[in-house]
Design a protein around this motif. Structure first.
Motif, PDB file in Angstrom:
ATOM      1  N   LEU A 104       0.830  -1.206   0.000  1.00  0.00           N
ATOM      2  CA  LEU A 104       0.000   0.000   0.000  1.00  0.00           C
ATOM      3  C   LEU A 104       0.863   1.255   0.000  1.00  0.00           C
ATOM      4  O   LEU A 104       0.702   2.143  -0.842  1.00  0.00           O
ATOM      5  N   MET A 105       1.802   1.323   0.926  1.00  0.00           N
ATOM      6  CA  MET A 105       2.644   2.524   1.023  1.00  0.00           C
ATOM      7  C   MET A 105       3.599   2.640  -0.170  1.00  0.00           C
ATOM      8  O   MET A 105       3.818   3.735  -0.687  1.00  0.00           O
ATOM      9  N   GLY A 106       4.161   1.526  -0.607  1.00  0.00           N
ATOM     10  CA  GLY A 106       5.043   1.548  -1.770  1.00  0.00           C
ATOM     11  C   GLY A 106       4.312   1.987  -3.030  1.00  0.00           C
ATOM     12  O   GLY A 106       4.822   2.787  -3.818  1.00  0.00           O
ATOM     13  N   GLY A 132      -2.186   4.246  -7.086  1.00  0.00           N
ATOM     14  CA  GLY A 132      -1.031   3.355  -6.938  1.00  0.00           C
ATOM     15  C   GLY A 132      -1.139   2.480  -5.709  1.00  0.00           C
ATOM     16  O   GLY A 132      -0.861   1.278  -5.756  1.00  0.00           O
ATOM     17  N   GLY A 133      -1.558   3.069  -4.597  1.00  0.00           N
ATOM     18  CA  GLY A 133      -1.733   2.293  -3.377  1.00  0.00           C
ATOM     19  C   GLY A 133      -2.817   1.240  -3.515  1.00  0.00           C
ATOM     20  O   GLY A 133      -2.661   0.105  -3.063  1.00  0.00           O
ATOM     21  N   ALA A 134      -3.913   1.615  -4.153  1.00  0.00           N
ATOM     22  CA  ALA A 134      -5.028   0.673  -4.335  1.00  0.00           C
ATOM     23  C   ALA A 134      -4.636  -0.493  -5.242  1.00  0.00           C
ATOM     24  O   ALA A 134      -4.920  -1.658  -4.930  1.00  0.00           O
ATOM     25  N   ILE A 135      -3.966  -0.202  -6.346  1.00  0.00           N
ATOM     26  CA  ILE A 135      -3.564  -1.261  -7.276  1.00  0.00           C
ATOM     27  C   ILE A 135      -2.553  -2.201  -6.624  1.00  0.00           C
ATOM     28  O   ILE A 135      -2.658  -3.425  -6.728  1.00  0.00           O
ATOM     29  N   ALA A 136      -1.569  -1.632  -5.938  1.00  0.00           N
ATOM     30  CA  ALA A 136      -0.551  -2.462  -5.283  1.00  0.00           C
ATOM     31  C   ALA A 136      -1.161  -3.340  -4.195  1.00  0.00           C
ATOM     32  O   ALA A 136      -0.809  -4.517  -4.070  1.00  0.00           O
ATOM     33  N   THR A 137      -2.084  -2.780  -3.422  1.00  0.00           N
ATOM     34  CA  THR A 137      -2.724  -3.554  -2.366  1.00  0.00           C
ATOM     35  C   THR A 137      -3.591  -4.663  -2.948  1.00  0.00           C
ATOM     36  O   THR A 137      -3.568  -5.798  -2.469  1.00  0.00           O
ATOM     37  N   ALA A 138      -4.332  -4.339  -4.006  1.00  0.00           N
ATOM     38  CA  ALA A 138      -5.167  -5.353  -4.662  1.00  0.00           C
ATOM     39  C   ALA A 138      -4.293  -6.484  -5.217  1.00  0.00           C
ATOM     40  O   ALA A 138      -4.627  -7.664  -5.054  1.00  0.00           O
TER      41      ALA A 138
END
Length: 146
Positions: A104-106, A132-138
């Motif tokens: 999320l943070m990255g 970016g946070g949403a895509i990475a977390t997903a």
């Protein structure tokens, strides 16, 4: 020590490349750059081949355009992936734990940095950070499912 391996079948190819730069952060960043950059370059090539086949002819200009597009797309997406992987690893090292919050943070930091580099609109930078946070977390949660 660089090493490479290609193994798999038609349905499940596996490419494994290990780069040793002497630092885990650099190793992961370069690995992300190379892998995603190669995917982006391949996508650009496939797209241009489709247009050339549809047109029915090929010229020297078409080849030059395709090569330039492959380099540009590969470098752009490779850089984004390298920044993301570096940010996520950095978060893991700072926080001392490996979980979805690092993604999320990255992702948020990468989205903000890439957006800030391409424009100076604060609203777009914030929206890119959220995206970016949403895509990475997903992606991280999908990885837990597989």
């Amino acid at each position: 020590m660089p090493r490479s391996r290609f193994a798999g079948t038609l349905s499940t190819p596996c490419v494994d490349v290990a780069i040793d730069m002497g630092n885990p952060l650099l190793n992961l960043t370069v690995d992300g750059f190379l892998k995603i950059g190669a995917v982006a370059a391949t996508r650009a090539a496939a797209e241009d081949v489709f247009h050339i086949v549809k047109k029915g002819s090929i010229s020297k200009h078409d080849c030059e355009h395709t090569l330039k597009k492959m380099c540009k797309e590969g470098a752009y997406w490779g850089a984004v992936a390298g920044v993301y992987v570096g940010m996520e690893y950095g978060m893991e090292r700072v926080r001392g734990t490996r979980d979805w919050k690092n993604a999320l943070m990255g992702g948020a930091l990468t989205g903000a940095l890439v957006s800030a580099a391409s424009n100076n609109n604060t609203d777009k930078v914030v929206i890119s950070a959220i995206t970016g946070g949403a895509i990475a977390t997903a992606a991280e949660f999908i990885g837990y499912l597989t």
